[in-house]
Design an enzyme around this catalytic site. Structure first.
Site, PDB file in Angstrom:
ATOM      1  CG  HIS A   1      13.853  42.454  -1.547  1.00 20.22           C
ATOM      2  ND1 HIS A   1      13.143  42.290  -0.384  1.00 20.22           N
ATOM      3  CD2 HIS A   1      13.818  41.266  -2.193  1.00 20.22           C
ATOM      4  CE1 HIS A   1      12.699  41.035  -0.330  1.00 20.22           C
ATOM      5  NE2 HIS A   1      13.093  40.393  -1.424  1.00 20.22           N
TER       6      HIS A   1
ATOM      7  CD  GLU B   1      10.866  39.461  -5.058  1.00 18.51           C
ATOM      8  OE1 GLU B   1      11.135  38.262  -4.986  1.00 18.51           O
ATOM      9  OE2 GLU B   1      11.402  40.317  -4.338  1.00 18.51           O
TER      10      GLU B   1
END
Ligand code: PEP
Length: 247
Positions: free
Chosen positions: A96, A165
């Site tokens: 992430h 993302e």
């Protein structure tokens, strides 16, 4: 198969399980339930209780990160894939952007994916360009590097999902255009195919997804699901995303 993954980040205490109970109750009765999976990644503190509660239910539980060594070590605050699996979780996010910013290198991420897979965790590997990369038209090369330096052809591709993302979109309300997202997703799938051959892995989108803008995303058939941050902390907002996706 589509995926709706809720990333709770630093949110949640034991009683927040009520949010998941509502999502689970919707999911169990939804006429479209066989078309998708719901995975929620709460903080480490809740992994064991939530995993136990949802063990025989529809929702799957995952961690938001894992350490890059697999068993026990002397590193304060580290949590290994082995410990996560023993707590009952079945998925983990890796890479992430919050963790990349804190210093996760490609080498560390490769070890995380490897050890997570060896410990029977399914991996959601997150990639994405930042604002400067986008401005300098480096998106494709950044994504290519994030994939090829970390995902090894020897890894079990059946247990890997990729989440695209764009960092500039996370929590900002800013979205890529339909065209940008389509060509970027196709690029990611092409790079993955180059590594794993045959069929590509599922590629999800993450960044400011909500019940209104999901209308635009559902028109892009190349996207296999969504990684949802802010909107996953409310059962209503999360369920609205699924409902509007299948409307
Ligand atoms: C995330 O943090 O992975 C994310 C997608 O957050 P948000 O949906 O809030 O942009």
């Amino acid at each position: 198969m589509r995926y709706f993954i809720g990333n709770w980040k630093m949110f949640g205490i034991p009683k927040s399980i009520n949010i998941l109970k509502k999502i689970n109750s919707f999911y169990s009765k939804d006429k479209n339930r066989r078309k998708y999976r719901v995975i929620i990644t709460p903080p480490y503190t809740l992994l064991e209780t939530y995993s136990k509660y949802f063990k025989k239910k529809k929702i799957s539980i995952g961690s938001q990160n894992c350490y890059h060594k697999d068993y026990f070590s002397s590193n304060t605050s580290a949590v290994s894939p082995y410990m996560i699996r023993e707590a009952g979780a079945t998925y983990t996010l890796v890479g992430h952007s919050d963790n990349r910013i804190e210093g996760d290198t490609n080498e560390m991420l490769k070890n995380k994916v490897d050890f997570a897979l060896r410990n029977n965790l399914k991996v959601v590997y997150c990639i994405g360009e930042n604002k400067t990369d986008k401005k300098n038209k480096k998106t494709f090369s950044v994504l290519q590097k994030q994939i090829s330096k970390v995902l090894d052809k020897k890894f079990n591709k059946k247990n890997i999902i990729v989440a695209y993302e764009p960092v500039w979109s996370i929590g900002t309300g800013k979205l890529p255009t339909k065209n940008e997202l389509t060509i970027t997703t196709l690029h990611i799938k092409k790079v993955l195919k180059g590594i794993f051959k045959k069929k590509s892995l599922p590629v999800l989108y993450g960044g400011s997804v909500d019940g209104n803008n999901i209308e635009m995303f559902r028109e892009i058939k190349e996207i296999d699901g969504f990684l949802i941050g802010g909107a996953s902390k409310s059962s209503k907002k999360f369920i609205d995303i699924i409902k509007n996706y299948y409307r």
